[in-house]
Design a protein around this motif. Structure first.
Motif, PDB file in Angstrom:
ATOM      1  N   VAL A  65       8.279   3.310   5.523  1.00 18.93           N
ATOM      2  CA  VAL A  65       7.453   4.460   5.141  1.00 18.93           C
ATOM      3  C   VAL A  65       8.061   5.250   3.980  1.00 18.93           C
ATOM      4  O   VAL A  65       7.424   5.416   2.934  1.00 18.93           O
ATOM      5  N   PRO A  66       9.308   5.759   4.100  1.00 19.25           N
ATOM      6  CA  PRO A  66       9.857   6.497   2.953  1.00 19.25           C
ATOM      7  C   PRO A  66      10.018   5.634   1.706  1.00 19.25           C
ATOM      8  O   PRO A  66       9.929   6.138   0.587  1.00 19.25           O
ATOM      9  N   LEU A  67      10.232   4.334   1.884  1.00 19.35           N
ATOM     10  CA  LEU A  67      10.383   3.463   0.718  1.00 19.35           C
ATOM     11  C   LEU A  67       9.071   3.325  -0.053  1.00 19.35           C
ATOM     12  O   LEU A  67       9.050   3.419  -1.283  1.00 19.35           O
ATOM     13  N   PHE A  68       7.970   3.116   0.652  1.00 16.25           N
ATOM     14  CA  PHE A  68       6.688   3.029  -0.036  1.00 16.25           C
ATOM     15  C   PHE A  68       6.268   4.390  -0.598  1.00 16.25           C
ATOM     16  O   PHE A  68       5.634   4.465  -1.654  1.00 16.25           O
ATOM     17  N   VAL A  69       6.598   5.459   0.109  1.00 20.78           N
ATOM     18  CA  VAL A  69       6.321   6.801  -0.424  1.00 20.78           C
ATOM     19  C   VAL A  69       7.081   7.000  -1.729  1.00 20.78           C
ATOM     20  O   VAL A  69       6.529   7.466  -2.739  1.00 20.78           O
ATOM     21  N   ALA A  70       8.362   6.626  -1.724  1.00 18.80           N
ATOM     22  CA  ALA A  70       9.175   6.763  -2.943  1.00 18.80           C
ATOM     23  C   ALA A  70       8.625   5.911  -4.078  1.00 18.80           C
ATOM     24  O   ALA A  70       8.590   6.337  -5.236  1.00 18.80           O
ATOM     25  N   MET A  71       8.172   4.715  -3.755  1.00 21.68           N
ATOM     26  CA  MET A  71       7.600   3.836  -4.782  1.00 21.68           C
ATOM     27  C   MET A  71       6.414   4.514  -5.458  1.00 21.68           C
ATOM     28  O   MET A  71       6.303   4.524  -6.701  1.00 21.68           O
ATOM     29  N   GLY A  72       5.517   5.092  -4.671  1.00 21.91           N
ATOM     30  CA  GLY A  72       4.351   5.754  -5.243  1.00 21.91           C
ATOM     31  C   GLY A  72       4.710   6.982  -6.053  1.00 21.91           C
ATOM     32  O   GLY A  72       4.165   7.210  -7.138  1.00 21.91           O
ATOM     33  N   VAL A  73       5.647   7.792  -5.547  1.00 23.09           N
ATOM     34  CA  VAL A  73       6.028   9.024  -6.241  1.00 23.09           C
ATOM     35  C   VAL A  73       6.699   8.702  -7.569  1.00 23.09           C
ATOM     36  O   VAL A  73       6.372   9.290  -8.614  1.00 23.09           O
ATOM     37  N   ALA A 112      -2.394   0.170  -6.231  1.00 21.83           N
ATOM     38  CA  ALA A 112      -1.614  -1.031  -5.922  1.00 21.83           C
ATOM     39  C   ALA A 112      -0.112  -0.785  -5.988  1.00 21.83           C
ATOM     40  O   ALA A 112       0.672  -1.630  -5.544  1.00 21.83           O
ATOM     41  N   ILE A 113       0.307   0.348  -6.549  1.00 28.04           N
ATOM     42  CA  ILE A 113       1.740   0.660  -6.567  1.00 28.04           C
ATOM     43  C   ILE A 113       2.028   2.028  -5.963  1.00 28.04           C
ATOM     44  O   ILE A 113       3.168   2.478  -5.951  1.00 28.04           O
ATOM     45  N   CYS A 114       0.978   2.682  -5.441  1.00 27.98           N
ATOM     46  CA  CYS A 114       1.154   4.050  -4.953  1.00 27.98           C
ATOM     47  C   CYS A 114       1.061   4.136  -3.431  1.00 27.98           C
ATOM     48  O   CYS A 114       1.993   4.592  -2.780  1.00 27.98           O
ATOM     49  N   GLY A 115      -0.065   3.712  -2.847  1.00 33.30           N
ATOM     50  CA  GLY A 115      -0.211   3.739  -1.395  1.00 33.30           C
ATOM     51  C   GLY A 115      -0.728   5.039  -0.834  1.00 33.30           C
ATOM     52  O   GLY A 115      -0.848   5.190   0.373  1.00 33.30           O
ATOM     53  N   SER A 116      -1.034   6.014  -1.690  1.00 33.29           N
ATOM     54  CA  SER A 116      -1.496   7.321  -1.224  1.00 33.29           C
ATOM     55  C   SER A 116      -2.787   7.687  -1.936  1.00 33.29           C
ATOM     56  O   SER A 116      -2.848   7.680  -3.168  1.00 33.29           O
ATOM     57  N   SER A 117      -3.803   8.030  -1.171  1.00 31.12           N
ATOM     58  CA  SER A 117      -5.070   8.438  -1.759  1.00 31.12           C
ATOM     59  C   SER A 117      -4.944   9.759  -2.500  1.00 31.12           C
ATOM     60  O   SER A 117      -5.454   9.920  -3.610  1.00 31.12           O
ATOM     61  N   LEU A 118      -4.285  10.725  -1.877  1.00 32.25           N
ATOM     62  CA  LEU A 118      -4.189  12.052  -2.475  1.00 32.25           C
ATOM     63  C   LEU A 118      -3.414  12.001  -3.789  1.00 32.25           C
ATOM     64  O   LEU A 118      -3.800  12.638  -4.777  1.00 32.25           O
ATOM     65  N   ALA A 119      -2.320  11.218  -3.814  1.00 35.43           N
ATOM     66  CA  ALA A 119      -1.537  11.104  -5.045  1.00 35.43           C
ATOM     67  C   ALA A 119      -2.338  10.393  -6.133  1.00 35.43           C
ATOM     68  O   ALA A 119      -2.285  10.783  -7.306  1.00 35.43           O
ATOM     69  N   THR A 120      -3.096   9.362  -5.755  1.00 33.03           N
ATOM     70  CA  THR A 120      -3.915   8.643  -6.731  1.00 33.03           C
ATOM     71  C   THR A 120      -4.975   9.564  -7.321  1.00 33.03           C
ATOM     72  O   THR A 120      -5.176   9.617  -8.540  1.00 33.03           O
ATOM     73  N   ALA A 121      -5.666  10.323  -6.445  1.00 30.52           N
ATOM     74  CA  ALA A 121      -6.715  11.225  -6.918  1.00 30.52           C
ATOM     75  C   ALA A 121      -6.139  12.323  -7.806  1.00 30.52           C
ATOM     76  O   ALA A 121      -6.701  12.647  -8.861  1.00 30.52           O
ATOM     77  N   ALA A 122      -5.008  12.903  -7.393  1.00 34.07           N
ATOM     78  CA  ALA A 122      -4.412  13.991  -8.174  1.00 34.07           C
ATOM     79  C   ALA A 122      -3.930  13.502  -9.540  1.00 34.07           C
ATOM     80  O   ALA A 122      -4.158  14.146 -10.568  1.00 34.07           O
ATOM     81  N   THR A 123      -3.277  12.344  -9.553  1.00 28.86           N
ATOM     82  CA  THR A 123      -2.743  11.810 -10.811  1.00 28.86           C
ATOM     83  C   THR A 123      -3.860  11.444 -11.778  1.00 28.86           C
ATOM     84  O   THR A 123      -3.846  11.824 -12.951  1.00 28.86           O
ATOM     85  N   MET A 124      -4.866  10.717 -11.288  1.00 29.76           N
ATOM     86  CA  MET A 124      -5.939  10.283 -12.165  1.00 29.76           C
ATOM     87  C   MET A 124      -6.844  11.448 -12.564  1.00 29.76           C
ATOM     88  O   MET A 124      -7.467  11.424 -13.625  1.00 29.76           O
ATOM     89  N   GLY A 125      -6.925  12.484 -11.711  1.00 32.17           N
ATOM     90  CA  GLY A 125      -7.701  13.656 -12.075  1.00 32.17           C
ATOM     91  C   GLY A 125      -7.148  14.336 -13.314  1.00 32.17           C
ATOM     92  O   GLY A 125      -7.902  14.768 -14.199  1.00 32.17           O
ATOM     93  N   GLN A 126      -5.830  14.404 -13.406  1.00 34.64           N
ATOM     94  CA  GLN A 126      -5.205  15.027 -14.569  1.00 34.64           C
ATOM     95  C   GLN A 126      -5.358  14.170 -15.823  1.00 34.64           C
ATOM     96  O   GLN A 126      -5.430  14.691 -16.941  1.00 34.64           O
TER      97      GLN A 126
END
Length: 438
Positions: A65-73, A112-126
């Motif tokens: 879990v923390p490893l995939f979180v770190a990968m996305g961040v 495909a490299i993030c794993g988080s919906s909220l992070a994907t939406a926030a990043t692409m929104g900007q």
């Protein structure tokens, strides 16, 4: 009150506490301890309170879990999102609604490299919304495309939700990741189709942009080699048996860290600050997930003791309903619940008593896992508590919630079409996992 009915009442109390804005982990933990005490006495509850939190978070398998979180961040901090958006835009930006389709495609690749919906939406929104506004796109289509595309982060592997589902149900995480590939592609195409339908009926929603040359397209594709490499290492490594999911997560996190360290920063000082911020963000997100796991662990003890899963299995058998009809009722339950709860909490709260019913009915665990994440994904863009809707509003100053909600309906229709396809054609999920190891 009989134990199963007490278990059902405990589920209702937990939902009520969540609706009253009690933190999800606290709501599940309090209900679990109180319910266990009513069934087994306070000494037993005290013992559970002392042991369950440790047992909820100590398994080695949770290190993924923390490893995939770190990968996305770290991937988000590496500036890869802009390259992804530019690459997809180079091929479809000249069409009506092309920038919205490029946003959805970029969300799929970033997921495909993030794993988080909220992070994907926030990043692409900007990244994407200012560009779409500059080209005259209507805010309804632009914001809804980002919100819907962001949900791909929880379906396209690596997905934190699939990891937690796999750990809760003892289902192969590798099989879940591989099984999500085709549904992720189908989802991306259906979202793009929703954009095409809207812009064909109302061309003013998304004007066509400038067609780019094949040379510029080639250069744009060349700039996303980091994403291709990470995806190939993580998912390819799992599919061909080179890595376990934990090893793949470690490789992905290390690769994303290197790209963030050496990539498109604005100087060493800013880069150091970004990396430190990424480390803190990883710690906060992991802490939040693990705290919810502790609350879920306490609640699960209560549910198992109440025999609620056995009650549901018995009810299904006594009702005489076909197994597929019961599955449809479960999907409807999740669709309604997703309107009021975030996806992570919904899965952790319900899987302990829903999954035994699914097992008793003989459904495949991988297929059901993809179905659950699909309906959880729909909940992310369903008012009134669609988390992605609030994320987009938060990252775009001046954007009204009503604007996003008015644009989201065609994407919800696309989601329901995808859910029907997955229900009617299980091979969309099960074909690739069946090839693993061949």
């Amino acid at each position: 009150m009989s134990p199963p009915l007490l278990g059902l009442a405990g589920f209702g109390v937990t939902l009520l506490l969540i609706l009253l804005r009690v933190p999800v982990a606290v709501a599940m933990g309090l209900t679990g301890v109180a319910g266990f005490a009513l069934l087994n006495g306070w000494p037993g509850a005290a013992f559970t309170l002392g042991s369950a939190p440790f047992e909820s978070v100590f398994p080695y398998s949770l290190s993924v879990v923390p490893l995939f979180v770190a990968m996305g961040v770290f991937a988000a901090r590496a500036g890869l999102s802009q390259s992804l958006y530019g690459a997809v835009n180079a091929f479809v930006g000249h069409r009506r609604g092309g920038l919205a389709m490029a946003t959805i495609g970029a969300c799929a690749l970033f997921g495909a490299i993030c794993g988080s919906s909220l992070a994907t939406a926030a990043t692409m929104g900007q990244v994407a919304l200012p560009e779409m506004r500059r080209h005259g796109y209507d805010d309804r289509l632009a914001s809804a495309a980002i919100a819907a595309g962001g949900t791909l982060g929880v379906l396209i592997p690596p997905s934190i939700l699939l990891v937690l589902y796999g750990l809760l149900t003892e289902t192969s995480i590798g099989a879940l990741f591989v099984g999500a590939l085709i549904p992720g592609l189908v989802s991306t195409l259906l979202y793009m189709a929703a954009v095409v339908v809207q812009t064909r009926r109302h061309p003013e929603l998304g004007p066509a942009g400038e067609r780019q040359s094949w040379r510029r397209r080639g250069r744009a594709v060349a700039r996303i080699w980091e994403v291709a490499l990470l995806f190939a290492l993580v998912i390819g490594g799992i599919y061909f048996g080179l890595f376990s999911p934990t090893e793949a997560a470690a490789v992905g996190a290390a690769g994303a860290f290197l790209f963030a360290l050496l990539g498109r920063g604005e100087g060493r000082r800013n880069r150091a600050r970004d990396l430190l911020g990424a480390a803190f963000e990883t710690a906060r997100t992991t802490g939040m997930i693990f705290l919810i796991l502790v609350g879920a662990g306490l609640f699960n003890y209560f549910v198992e003791t109440s025999n609620l899963p056995q009650l549901l299995v018995g009810w299904a058998q006594a009702a005489g309903l076909p197994a597929f009809a019961v599955l449809l009722l479960v999907m409807l339950f999740y669709l309604v619940l997703g309107c009021f709860m975030d996806a992570l909490s919904m899965i952790l709260l319900t899987i302990p008593f829903i999954f035994p019913l699914i097992q008793a009915l003989g459904f495949d665990a991988v297929w059901f896992g993809i179905l659950v994440v699909t309906v959880a994904e729909i909940g992310l863009i369903t008012p009134p508590v669609g988390m992605n809707l609030f994320v987009i509003q938060g990252v775009v100053p001046g954007l009204r919630q009503e604007t996003i909600v008015r644009g989201i309906l065609p994407f919800l229709v696309a989601d329901l079409v995808r859910l029907v396809l997955l229900l009617l054609i299980p091979a969309l999920v099960l074909f690739l996992p069946g090839q693993m190891g061949h």
